[in-house]
Every structure is written in structure tokens, then in C-alpha cells.
Design an enzyme around this catalytic site. Structure first.
Site, PDB file in Angstrom:
ATOM      1  N   TRP A  34     -18.798 -38.696 108.605  1.00  0.00           N
ATOM      2  CA  TRP A  34     -18.738 -40.168 108.633  1.00  0.00           C
ATOM      3  C   TRP A  34     -18.104 -40.647 109.928  1.00  0.00           C
ATOM      4  O   TRP A  34     -17.109 -40.074 110.404  1.00  0.00           O
ATOM      5  CB  TRP A  34     -17.921 -40.699 107.458  1.00  0.00           C
ATOM      6  CG  TRP A  34     -18.759 -41.358 106.416  1.00  0.00           C
ATOM      7  CD1 TRP A  34     -18.997 -42.702 106.275  1.00  0.00           C
ATOM      8  CD2 TRP A  34     -19.483 -40.733 105.350  1.00  0.00           C
ATOM      9  NE1 TRP A  34     -19.820 -42.948 105.203  1.00  0.00           N
ATOM     10  CE2 TRP A  34     -20.141 -41.749 104.618  1.00  0.00           C
ATOM     11  CE3 TRP A  34     -19.677 -39.421 104.955  1.00  0.00           C
ATOM     12  CZ2 TRP A  34     -20.942 -41.493 103.515  1.00  0.00           C
ATOM     13  CZ3 TRP A  34     -20.481 -39.160 103.852  1.00  0.00           C
ATOM     14  CH2 TRP A  34     -21.091 -40.186 103.151  1.00  0.00           C
ATOM     15  N   TRP A  36     -16.255 -43.596 111.244  1.00  0.00           N
ATOM     16  CA  TRP A  36     -14.865 -43.936 111.583  1.00  0.00           C
ATOM     17  C   TRP A  36     -13.881 -42.947 110.972  1.00  0.00           C
ATOM     18  O   TRP A  36     -12.800 -42.732 111.504  1.00  0.00           O
ATOM     19  CB  TRP A  36     -14.523 -45.413 111.306  1.00  0.00           C
ATOM     20  CG  TRP A  36     -14.322 -45.882 109.887  1.00  0.00           C
ATOM     21  CD1 TRP A  36     -14.877 -45.359 108.768  1.00  0.00           C
ATOM     22  CD2 TRP A  36     -13.494 -46.985 109.478  1.00  0.00           C
ATOM     23  NE1 TRP A  36     -14.473 -46.079 107.665  1.00  0.00           N
ATOM     24  CE2 TRP A  36     -13.620 -47.093 108.071  1.00  0.00           C
ATOM     25  CE3 TRP A  36     -12.674 -47.894 110.134  1.00  0.00           C
ATOM     26  CZ2 TRP A  36     -12.955 -48.069 107.326  1.00  0.00           C
ATOM     27  CZ3 TRP A  36     -12.022 -48.867 109.383  1.00  0.00           C
ATOM     28  CH2 TRP A  36     -12.159 -48.947 108.004  1.00  0.00           C
ATOM     29  N   ASP A  37     -14.301 -42.276 109.884  1.00  0.00           N
ATOM     30  CA  ASP A  37     -13.439 -41.226 109.325  1.00  0.00           C
ATOM     31  C   ASP A  37     -13.109 -40.203 110.416  1.00  0.00           C
ATOM     32  O   ASP A  37     -11.959 -39.786 110.574  1.00  0.00           O
ATOM     33  CB  ASP A  37     -14.134 -40.489 108.165  1.00  0.00           C
ATOM     34  CG  ASP A  37     -14.452 -41.399 107.000  1.00  0.00           C
ATOM     35  OD1 ASP A  37     -15.181 -42.394 107.205  1.00  0.00           O
ATOM     36  OD2 ASP A  37     -13.971 -41.148 105.875  1.00  0.00           O
ATOM     37  N   TYR A  83     -25.684 -36.768  97.917  1.00  0.00           N
ATOM     38  CA  TYR A  83     -25.161 -38.116  98.199  1.00  0.00           C
ATOM     39  C   TYR A  83     -26.345 -39.074  98.162  1.00  0.00           C
ATOM     40  O   TYR A  83     -27.505 -38.681  98.332  1.00  0.00           O
ATOM     41  CB  TYR A  83     -24.497 -38.116  99.581  1.00  0.00           C
ATOM     42  CG  TYR A  83     -23.954 -39.464 100.007  1.00  0.00           C
ATOM     43  CD1 TYR A  83     -22.747 -39.931  99.497  1.00  0.00           C
ATOM     44  CD2 TYR A  83     -24.658 -40.276 100.905  1.00  0.00           C
ATOM     45  CE1 TYR A  83     -22.253 -41.179  99.877  1.00  0.00           C
ATOM     46  CE2 TYR A  83     -24.167 -41.507 101.291  1.00  0.00           C
ATOM     47  CZ  TYR A  83     -22.966 -41.959 100.775  1.00  0.00           C
ATOM     48  OH  TYR A  83     -22.484 -43.182 101.141  1.00  0.00           O
ATOM     49  N   GLY A 169     -16.900 -50.781 106.618  1.00  0.00           N
ATOM     50  CA  GLY A 169     -16.021 -49.740 106.098  1.00  0.00           C
ATOM     51  C   GLY A 169     -15.323 -50.174 104.816  1.00  0.00           C
ATOM     52  O   GLY A 169     -14.802 -49.356 104.077  1.00  0.00           O
ATOM     53  N   ASP A 171     -16.552 -51.540 101.940  1.00  0.00           N
ATOM     54  CA  ASP A 171     -17.828 -51.831 101.279  1.00  0.00           C
ATOM     55  C   ASP A 171     -17.844 -53.000 100.296  1.00  0.00           C
ATOM     56  O   ASP A 171     -18.573 -53.959 100.465  1.00  0.00           O
ATOM     57  CB  ASP A 171     -18.307 -50.574 100.543  1.00  0.00           C
ATOM     58  CG  ASP A 171     -18.305 -49.353 101.447  1.00  0.00           C
ATOM     59  OD1 ASP A 171     -17.967 -49.486 102.637  1.00  0.00           O
ATOM     60  OD2 ASP A 171     -18.643 -48.273 100.956  1.00  0.00           O
ATOM     61  N   ARG A 206     -15.400 -47.677  91.450  1.00  0.00           N
ATOM     62  CA  ARG A 206     -16.457 -47.729  92.465  1.00  0.00           C
ATOM     63  C   ARG A 206     -17.153 -49.097  92.442  1.00  0.00           C
ATOM     64  O   ARG A 206     -16.948 -49.896  91.533  1.00  0.00           O
ATOM     65  CB  ARG A 206     -17.497 -46.630  92.178  1.00  0.00           C
ATOM     66  CG  ARG A 206     -17.017 -45.205  92.342  1.00  0.00           C
ATOM     67  CD  ARG A 206     -16.800 -44.787  93.775  1.00  0.00           C
ATOM     68  NE  ARG A 206     -17.980 -44.960  94.612  1.00  0.00           N
ATOM     69  CZ  ARG A 206     -17.985 -44.784  95.945  1.00  0.00           C
ATOM     70  NH1 ARG A 206     -16.887 -44.411  96.576  1.00  0.00           N
ATOM     71  NH2 ARG A 206     -19.089 -44.973  96.646  1.00  0.00           N
ATOM     72  N   TYR A 363     -11.528 -49.590  94.315  1.00  0.00           N
ATOM     73  CA  TYR A 363     -12.037 -49.382  95.681  1.00  0.00           C
ATOM     74  C   TYR A 363     -11.471 -50.375  96.698  1.00  0.00           C
ATOM     75  O   TYR A 363     -10.258 -50.454  96.854  1.00  0.00           O
ATOM     76  CB  TYR A 363     -13.555 -49.485  95.566  1.00  0.00           C
ATOM     77  CG  TYR A 363     -14.361 -48.644  96.521  1.00  0.00           C
ATOM     78  CD1 TYR A 363     -13.942 -47.411  96.949  1.00  0.00           C
ATOM     79  CD2 TYR A 363     -15.593 -49.114  96.979  1.00  0.00           C
ATOM     80  CE1 TYR A 363     -14.730 -46.658  97.814  1.00  0.00           C
ATOM     81  CE2 TYR A 363     -16.392 -48.368  97.835  1.00  0.00           C
ATOM     82  CZ  TYR A 363     -15.947 -47.135  98.254  1.00  0.00           C
ATOM     83  OH  TYR A 363     -16.734 -46.402  99.099  1.00  0.00           O
ATOM     84  N   GLU A 407      -7.982 -40.869  97.933  1.00  0.00           N
ATOM     85  CA  GLU A 407      -8.746 -41.779  98.803  1.00  0.00           C
ATOM     86  C   GLU A 407      -8.065 -43.155  98.868  1.00  0.00           C
ATOM     87  O   GLU A 407      -7.955 -43.751  99.929  1.00  0.00           O
ATOM     88  CB  GLU A 407     -10.157 -41.883  98.228  1.00  0.00           C
ATOM     89  CG  GLU A 407     -11.179 -42.563  99.121  1.00  0.00           C
ATOM     90  CD  GLU A 407     -12.546 -42.659  98.438  1.00  0.00           C
ATOM     91  OE1 GLU A 407     -12.678 -42.236  97.259  1.00  0.00           O
ATOM     92  OE2 GLU A 407     -13.480 -43.178  99.081  1.00  0.00           O
TER      93      GLU A 407
END
Ligand code: 2M8
Length: 434
Positions: A34, A36-37, A83, A169, A171, A206, A363, A407
């Protein structure tokens, strides 16, 4: 347990997610590279393993599009099928700009990479050894920013737009609700699809199905238009100026000026870009009354007055004037987010805690994220809010130490949510702990 044991644990998370050439955010939930990760991950690596930091960035930029766009995802060919959406859905092969023989998605993400590369240099013990890397990567970073200023800058004033919530980023941030709600999912054609994320993680943590329908509707517009930016701009209902994206861009422009200086390149371009975007954000996105920066809906031509942590990010970008910084500080250090000395709050949640639709576990709709707080910490230091910066540093280190390398975290209790063993949580923990 002593701090060095937690650092070891963080390194174990990164080892587990290291694929040989790059690091996935999480083996189960996000099995690809990913955008920016990788920037945040490289910052963490640069504290103890510079070779990996360099490889992380190089692998990402190998997938840079011919028009300069740096894709949100570089797919791992060995992990396809785990995914959604993957290359068969994105169909970026329809674009003349997609790279040859590398599978990517067709959108970008906040351009943290210039900033990350400068951090790597600052952290290097043998700085000279990093010069060839800086020389190699600098033109690619310029090309990425050039793409943004040429293709995403419709009024030529430095306000860069994003065209999908995934590009922010953040979402499912409540910031995007008013724009997404205008997409009437009963009236538009949405391709069939099957989510994978909500089979791995509790769906309560999510985005909702209705969010995904809109995300997918937007992707369908992109592929139908073969990723032609001009045509997408005309058709896409989600064209938004995000204060987070533009602040990160400013931080990277500033870093590019410094990198240019180190490798004796001309720095006029990034300097002009920085000044142009910083001024435009200051003049157009700030609400003095609400004491925060807002996103701007380019289609409706109005500010999106939703208070999220993105609205404090001009501290990180060095954009806010002293007056603006003082105002947003009052807001950030209030009961709406997290006040110094307040009980039961960890760091800065992603959304105003006092709003009815605030969620401590869903999230980007309320929990605490380590990367956002890490950037806020840098911004607070920059504007000399020292006490708050130190408090943030302590609380964001405390979260993974007490609750694990999750996360995101519950803004009241600190409980971890989303996937375990998440790379940027581990990497930025290492950065602060060193
Ligand atoms: C999340 O976003 C991806 C799509 O890009 C997803 O939900 O599938 C976001 O948190 C994003 O900021 C992050 O880069 C990505 C991978 O960690 O996951």
C-alpha cells in the site's frame, strides 16, 4: 516489560509482514503493498534497517505510472484472490499510463513519500551512503508531484483534488458522507462484487455495504473512462479537496526542497508548489468560527463542514498561520477531541467525540489511528505546542504497549480493533521509541 522488549515485538510484526521486497500492512487483511503505508513503514525501518527502508520505497516507485501517478496498491501476484478489489476488477490495463508487467490499482493516496525519504536521510548514521538513493528517487518524487499539479489542480491554485474516498486514506470518514450520499445507489448501475474484508474483520468495525457500493460505483467510472483524468473529472461525482491530502503534499514539497539542497538540484518547483498550496489551503479551507480546516466539495462548490482530525493536519504541513494554529489548538485540545488531563481519552480520535454518529470502534468514524496522531505530534512540535506534543507522544506509545499492535484503537478504552500486527502501528512506534 522494558521498552526494548516492545521494540522487539514491533520489529517482529514488521518481519512477519516483510515480503522480501516490501512490507504488507497486514498479512490477512491487506496482503499487497500500500502506497502511504510504505512511507510510514520506511520511516520506522530507517531507525534500524536502512536497507529495508530503501527497498520499501524503491519497490513502490517501480510501480509508478507513466503519467507520474503513484498507485494506491501494488499487487502481490502470489497473494491474488485474498482482497477485493484486485486487478481483474480495476482493469488498469485499459490505461495507456499503467506500468508494464506490474499490477496496480488505478487511484493514488496521500503523497507522504518526499517527507518519508527526508526522514530516512535524517535518521541515517552514514548519510553519504544514502546520497545515491536520494539522487535516484528525487526525480520520481518530482514526477509524482508534477502529476498532482498538472492533473488534479483544476483551478491552477494548488488545491489538489482526490476522486475516491480511498485516495484520502480515511475511507469511511464522516467527512465524505454528504458527497457520497448524493450517489443514489437505487438509480445508478453498480457492478456485481463480493467483499472480502468483512469476512475477516467484524463488520461492525468496517465500512457498510452501502459505502462499498458507492466505492465500487466510482471505480467503475474510472475504468469505463480508461483512467483518463480529464474525462473522469467531468463524470465523477466525488471530486473533493481534502485538507489531509493537501497538508501531506505540503510537508513533502518542503522535504523535496531540502532533498534538492542536499543533492544540489534546483528546488524552485517544490518551493513554488509549497507556497501555492499552503496559501490556497489557508485562504479557502479554514473556518475561523468552527476553529478547524474543512474539506471542499468541488462539485457542489461548498465546504464540507464535518469536524475530523484531517482538519488539524495543516499543522503537519506547516500551512496554518499562527492565528489559525492557535484556534485549531483550542479545538483539538477540547472535549470534542481530547483535552490535556481529560480522563478516559487516548490521543486524538478521528472524529469529534460529541457528535451523535461518532463511533469509538468503527474504522475512520471515531477510533484513534497511530499515523494520524504521529503526524499531529510532528505538527504540534513544529508550532511549539510542546506539552500537548509530549502528551500525544506518550499516549500513542502506550496504546500498542498496552493493547497490541492493532490497526486502530478505541478512543475511550484503548482497546484495539481491525487487524492485529498492523505494520504502520509497529513502524511508527519504533520511530517514537528510538
Ligand atoms: C485502508 O484502506 C483500504 C483501501 O485502501 C481498505 O479498507 O481496504 C485504509 O485504512 C488506508 O488508509 C490504508 O492505507 C489501507 C491499508 O492499510 O487500509
Amino acid at each position: 516489560m522494558p521498552l526494548r522488549d516492545y521494540i522487539e515485538k514491533a520489529k517482529e510484526v514488521l518481519d512477519k509482514n516483510w515480503m522480501g521486497e516490501y512490507t504488507v500492512p497486514s498479512v490477512h487483511l491487506y496482503p499487497h503493498q500500500w502506497n502511504w503505508d510504505s512511507g510510514f513503514i520506511a520511516i520506522g525501518y530507517s531507525r534500524y534497517n536502512m536497507e529495508r527502508a530503501v527497498r520499501e520505497i524503491l519497490h513502490l516507485f517501480e510501480a509508478q505510472w507513466k503519467n507520474g501517478m503513484l498507485p494506491q496498491i501494488v499487487f502481490n501476484k502470489n497473494a491474488l484472490g485474498r482482497y477485493f478489489p484486485e486487478p481483474d476488477f480495476w482493469r488498469t490495463d485499459l490505461s495507456p499510463y499503467a506500468p508494464d508487467n506490474i499490477l496496480t490499482s488505478g487511484i493514488t493516496m496521500p503523497p507522504i513519500h518526499g517527507y518519508a525519504v527526508l526522514k530516512m536521510y535524517e535518521n541515517a548514521r552514514e548519510k553519504d551512503r544514502l546520497i545515491p538513493f536520494l539522487k535516484f528517487i528525487y526525480p520520481k518524487l518530482i514526477k509524482l508531484h508534477e502529476y498532482l499539479y498538472l492533473e488534479r489542480n483544476p483551478d491552477d491554485n494548488g488545491l489538489i483534488y482526490i476522486r475516491h474516498p480511498w485516495e484520502s486514506g480515511m475511507d469511511n470518514s464522516p467527512m465524505w458522507d454528504p458527497v457520497l450520499e448524493r450517489i443514489d445507489i437505487d438509480k445508478v448501475d453498480i457492478p456485481e462484487f463480493e467483499r472480502k474484508d468483512n469476512k475477516i474483520i467484524d463488520p461492525e468495525q468496517r465500512p457498510k455495504d452501502i459505502d462499498y457500493k458507492r466505492y465500487i460505483y466510482l471505480v467503475d467510472i474510472f475504468r469505463k473512462n480508461r483512467y483518463d483524468e480529464k474525462r473522469i473529472f467531468e463524470e465523477c461525482p466525488f471530486i473533493v479537496i481534502d485538507p489531509l491530502f493537501n497538508s501531506i503534499l505540503c510537508a513533502s514539497n518542503e522535504a523535496l526542497v531540502q532533498i534538492a539542497d542536499i543533492i544540489k538540484e534546483d528546488y524552485k518547483k517544490p518551493e513554488e508548489w509549497f507556497l501555492m498550496t499552503a496559501r490556497a489551503v489557508r485562504d479557502n479551507l479554514f473556518s475561523s468560527e468552527k476553529k478547524i480546516f474543512f474539506a471542499y466539495d468541488y462539485v457542489q462548490k461548498e465546504l464540507i463542514e464535518v469536524e475530523t482530525a484531517a482538519g488539524f493536519m495543516p499543522l503537519f504541513g506547516g500551512i496554518a498561520s499562527t492565528q489559525q494554529a492557535l484556534k485549531i489548538y483550542e479545538h483539538l485540545d477540547s472535549l470534542s477531541f481530547c483535552r490535556l488531563g481529560e480522563k478516559n481519552c487516548f490521543a486524538i480520535p478521528n472524529y469529534d467525540k460529541r457528535k451523535k454518529d461518532f463511533s469509538p470502534h468503527n474504522y475512520w468514524r471515531g477510533p484513534v489511528w497511530i499515523n494520524i496522531n504521529w503526524m499531529l505530534y510532528q505538527g504540534l512540535l513544529r508550532y511549539k505546542f510542546k506539552q500537548k506534543a509530549e502528551h500525544l507522544e506518550i499516549t500513542i506509545m502506550e496504546l500498542p504497549m498496552r493493547f497490541g499492535f492493532y490497526e486502530y484503537f478505541d478512543s475511550f478504552t484503548g482497546k484495539g480493533y481491525g487487524t492485529k500486527d498492523f505494520s504502520w502501528t509497529a513502524a511508527l512506534f519504533i520511530d517514537l521509541a528510538y
